[in-house]
Design a protein around this motif. Structure first.
Motif, mmCIF file in Angstrom:
data_model
loop_
_atom_site.group_PDB
_atom_site.id
_atom_site.type_symbol
_atom_site.label_atom_id
_atom_site.label_comp_id
_atom_site.label_asym_id
_atom_site.label_seq_id
_atom_site.Cartn_x
_atom_site.Cartn_y
_atom_site.Cartn_z
ATOM 1 N N THR A 109 6.726 -1.877 -6.759
ATOM 2 C CA THR A 109 5.979 -2.723 -6.257
ATOM 3 C C THR A 109 5.080 -3.591 -7.578
ATOM 4 N N THR A 110 6.276 -3.234 -8.855
ATOM 5 C CA THR A 110 6.054 -4.599 -9.557
ATOM 6 C C THR A 110 7.232 -5.399 -8.982
ATOM 7 N N ILE A 111 8.100 -5.029 -9.085
ATOM 8 C CA ILE A 111 9.500 -6.155 -8.235
ATOM 9 C C ILE A 111 8.783 -7.475 -7.016
ATOM 10 N N LEU A 112 8.234 -6.306 -6.491
ATOM 11 C CA LEU A 112 6.893 -7.378 -5.167
ATOM 12 C C LEU A 112 6.158 -7.815 -5.793
ATOM 13 N N SER A 113 5.562 -7.368 -6.567
ATOM 14 C CA SER A 113 4.730 -8.206 -7.288
ATOM 15 C C SER A 113 5.395 -9.763 -8.423
ATOM 16 N N LEU A 114 6.350 -9.527 -8.615
ATOM 17 C CA LEU A 114 7.005 -10.604 -9.022
ATOM 18 C C LEU A 114 7.221 -11.615 -8.233
ATOM 19 N N ILE A 115 8.033 -11.039 -6.852
ATOM 20 C CA ILE A 115 8.615 -11.655 -5.854
ATOM 21 C C ILE A 115 6.991 -12.574 -5.399
ATOM 22 N N VAL A 116 6.522 -11.867 -4.802
ATOM 23 C CA VAL A 116 5.137 -12.937 -4.124
ATOM 24 C C VAL A 116 4.430 -13.617 -4.630
ATOM 25 N N PHE A 117 4.404 -13.911 -6.668
ATOM 26 C CA PHE A 117 3.564 -14.928 -7.505
ATOM 27 C C PHE A 117 4.999 -15.884 -7.779
ATOM 28 N N SER A 118 5.748 -14.984 -7.874
ATOM 29 C CA SER A 118 7.292 -16.377 -7.897
ATOM 30 C C SER A 118 7.025 -17.384 -6.284
ATOM 31 N N PHE A 120 -0.076 -3.120 -12.996
ATOM 32 C CA PHE A 120 -0.524 -2.256 -13.981
ATOM 33 C C PHE A 120 -1.510 -1.172 -12.814
ATOM 34 N N SER A 121 -2.719 -2.083 -11.961
ATOM 35 C CA SER A 121 -3.380 -1.052 -11.443
ATOM 36 C C SER A 121 -2.553 -0.295 -10.348
ATOM 37 N N ALA A 122 -1.662 -0.904 -9.626
ATOM 38 C CA ALA A 122 -0.679 0.349 -8.627
ATOM 39 C C ALA A 122 -0.369 1.201 -9.448
ATOM 40 N N GLY A 123 0.281 1.320 -10.657
ATOM 41 C CA GLY A 123 0.518 2.666 -11.234
ATOM 42 C C GLY A 123 -0.488 3.143 -11.439
ATOM 43 N N MET A 124 -1.955 3.079 -11.723
ATOM 44 C CA MET A 124 -2.164 4.076 -12.186
ATOM 45 C C MET A 124 -2.946 4.735 -10.606
ATOM 46 N N SER A 125 -2.892 4.246 -9.632
ATOM 47 C CA SER A 125 -3.043 4.286 -8.096
ATOM 48 C C SER A 125 -2.418 5.610 -7.207
ATOM 49 N N TYR A 183 0.820 -1.697 0.086
ATOM 50 C CA TYR A 183 -0.009 0.325 -0.114
ATOM 51 C C TYR A 183 0.653 1.868 0.174
ATOM 52 N N LEU A 184 1.983 1.054 -1.051
ATOM 53 C CA LEU A 184 2.785 2.338 -0.512
ATOM 54 C C LEU A 184 2.635 3.408 -1.478
ATOM 55 N N TYR A 185 0.991 3.371 -1.900
ATOM 56 C CA TYR A 185 0.318 4.761 -2.431
ATOM 57 C C TYR A 185 -0.564 5.422 -1.893
ATOM 58 N N ASN A 186 -0.876 4.859 -0.361
ATOM 59 C CA ASN A 186 -1.643 5.260 0.565
ATOM 60 C C ASN A 186 -0.290 6.173 1.411
ATOM 61 N N GLY A 187 -0.195 5.802 3.027
ATOM 62 C CA GLY A 187 0.225 6.813 4.180
ATOM 63 C C GLY A 187 1.651 7.242 3.436
ATOM 64 N N VAL A 188 2.494 6.413 2.637
ATOM 65 C CA VAL A 188 3.548 7.286 2.626
ATOM 66 C C VAL A 188 3.750 8.146 1.593
ATOM 67 N N TYR A 189 3.048 8.103 0.483
ATOM 68 C CA TYR A 189 3.333 8.674 -0.534
ATOM 69 C C TYR A 189 2.595 10.433 -0.471
ATOM 70 N N ASN A 190 1.606 10.011 0.558
ATOM 71 C CA ASN A 190 1.161 11.427 0.569
ATOM 72 C C ASN A 190 2.312 12.313 1.698
ATOM 73 N N ASN A 191 2.978 11.703 2.644
ATOM 74 C CA ASN A 191 3.708 12.448 3.215
ATOM 75 C C ASN A 191 5.387 12.199 2.379
ATOM 76 N N ALA A 192 5.520 11.857 1.449
ATOM 77 C CA ALA A 192 6.511 11.932 0.158
ATOM 78 C C ALA A 192 6.450 13.341 -0.264
ATOM 79 N N MET A 193 4.870 13.484 -0.841
ATOM 80 C CA MET A 193 4.554 14.566 -1.635
ATOM 81 C C MET A 193 4.848 15.775 -0.849
ATOM 82 N N ILE A 194 5.088 16.055 0.086
ATOM 83 C CA ILE A 194 5.635 17.231 0.509
ATOM 84 C C ILE A 194 7.790 17.116 1.168
#
Length: 486
Positions: free
Chosen positions: A100-109, A138-143, A72-83
């Motif tokens: 997130t792409t790399i993490l997805s590849l690891i989890v599904f592997s 791709f949904s993470a990228g959109m988020s 959920y890197l596009y939630n809490g931390v992302y807003n803080n990072a924008m500042i």
């Protein structure tokens, strides 16, 4: 007519940018949910209960695995990072997207390596799991992109992409399902994934080209360090809403999961309403907490909870007809699972008011403990009750879990008020009475689901009473709808 349109146009023009953005984001959110709800009758009639159950399982597992794949890197931390990294927002965005792409590849592997051992629990084929991985990436990228644009009030592009995706996805899915003889579940999922690859893919590569920083270990460390402690909360909250369908699929089969998912679709109607009301009330609660006007909070929240409770009661009366519209007769047994789920959602709305107080006083640890504890209780109850009484019992497990959830949050909220030496805005006796009264009223219509004339006679009387109450309290209701201070 022209004068009225001109006034509306002028009113919209005079709105501030944040107000316009909020309005469009809300409209897009409602559109997405509305299209999903309105297309359900189509899919239930061209797909069998088993295929519908597979799609339900896909959605449940995607929600759970998204937490692990994206943190959920596009939630809490992302807003803080924008500042904190405002001079390199593009670089941070592209770097997080790559992570997130790399993490997805690891989890599904890992899932594919141990697929044989996990197959019975997951209940999905390898090709479907592969589609899920692509969708999550791709949904993470959109988020990331949409939240970045929301942060900067760039609502137009978000609205265009959201509307495009919302219209294209069901249309493509219906075409694929109708042209598939045996693999209708896979066809519907494929329609979703293709849409996301086309629409979200544009955004995904836009993030990369703008950021020009696919990997930045400093950003990765910052993001993981910030969000990793929050994962138990995110995961527990997701499991609370998805574990029942997963266990039903495992213990009763995909057909039962498909029927049960129709019940959750009915409750989604009220979810749109309760989320909107909570969003409108939360800023006012914060203002009252700041001013230490605790009695004002309780007095008005009791009215709002009563108003919402009546909405749940009226919805419970028309459950058989709503399910009849949503799905054919094969799904009819879903009516018996719906009232307990409505009670669960009503309790969730009550909890939100307690949670607002906890968040205001920065007591996130209490929320984490409550989420994890109730998620574990929910899984245990689901496992025991589903095996003994069948898939309908899962709705009662959910109901009980949300009772506990609201109770825990009330306990922690009371403790916070004592620590901060402020008056508790909510009286426990009033909350308990309201909980009992509305729980009984929401369950009662189930006694008359087979007696249509009597049920609608009672409903007519209730509607008249509600109308008289609404007329008497019209000022309060108008203030709530217009999102003015209640």
């Amino acid at each position: 007519m022209k004068t009225n349109l001109k006034k509306i146009s002028q009113l919209y023009t005079n709105m501030t940018l944040p107000v316009k953005a909020s309005m469009w984001y809300l409209a897009c959110s409602v559109l997405q949910k509305a299209i999903g709800f309105l297309t359900t009758p189509i899919f239930t009639r061209v797909m069998g209960t088993s295929d519908f159950g597979v799609v339900s399982m896909y959605n449940s597992w995607e929600a759970i695995l998204t937490v692990l794949c994206t943190l959920y890197l596009y939630n809490g931390v992302y807003n803080n990072a924008m500042i904190e990294y405002k001079s390199d927002k593009d670089g941070f965005t592209s770097s997080m997207q790559t992570l997130t792409t790399i993490l997805s590849l690891i989890v599904f592997s890992v899932l594919f390596v141990f697929y044989r051992q996990l197959a019975d629990v997951i209940g999905l084929s390898k090709p479907i799991m592969l589609l899920m991985m692509i969708d999550i990436v791709f949904s993470a990228g959109m988020s990331f992109w949409s939240i970045r644009n929301r942060y900067e009030y760039k609502y137009k592009s978000v609205a265009v992409f959201t509307i495009l995706s919302s219209l294209l996805m069901p249309a493509l899915s219906v075409i694929l399902v109708l042209n598939s003889a045996e693999h209708k579940a896979e066809a519907r999922i494929l329609g979703t994934v293709i849409t996301h690859v086309i629409v979200y893919g544009i955004v995904y590569f836009l993030n990369l080209t703008r950021g020009k920083k696919a990997v930045d270990l400093k950003y990765w460390k910052y993001g993981i360090k910030f969000n990793l402690p929050l994962i138990p909360h995110y995961l527990s909250s997701t499991i609370m809403t998805q574990s029942d369908r997963v266990l039903i699929n495992t213990l009763c089969g995909s057909s039962a999961a498909g029927i049960y998912s129709i019940s959750t679709n009915v409750t989604s109607i009220m979810n749109i309403v309760t989320v909107s009301i909570n969003q409108a009330v939360t800023p006012w609660i914060y203002e009252m907490l700041e001013a230490k006007k605790m009695k004002e909070i309780g007095k008005n929240v009791y009215k709002i909870v009563s108003l919402v409770g009546v909405g749940f009661v009226l919805t419970s009366f028309i459950v058989p007809e709503v399910i009849g519209v949503l799905a054919p007769s094969e799904y009819k047994s879903a009516i018996w699972a719906t009232p307990p789920l409505l009670i669960g959602m009503f309790m969730y709305f009550i909890y939100c008011n307690f949670g607002n107080v906890e968040i205001y006083f920065h007591k996130q640890n209490a929320m984490l403990f409550s989420s994890v504890t109730v998620a574990v209780i929910n899984i245990i109850l689901d496992y025991i009750l589903i095996q003994k009484y069948g898939y309908i019992a899962a709705s009662y497990a959910t109901m009980v879990s949300y009772y506990i959830y609201a109770g825990l949050h009330y306990m922690f909220m009371s403790r916070v008020c004592k620590e901060k030496k402020v008056e508790n805005p909510f009286n426990a006796s009033v909350i308990i009475v309201m909980t009992i009264v509305f729980s009984v009223l929401i369950m009662c219509p189930a006694l008359f689901y087979r007696v249509v004339l009597l049920r609608y006679s009672i409903l007519a009387v209730l509607c008249i009473i509600c109308l008289l109450w609404a007329i008497k309290n019209r000022d309060f209701i108008l203030q709530l709808i217009s999102k003015k201070r209640v």
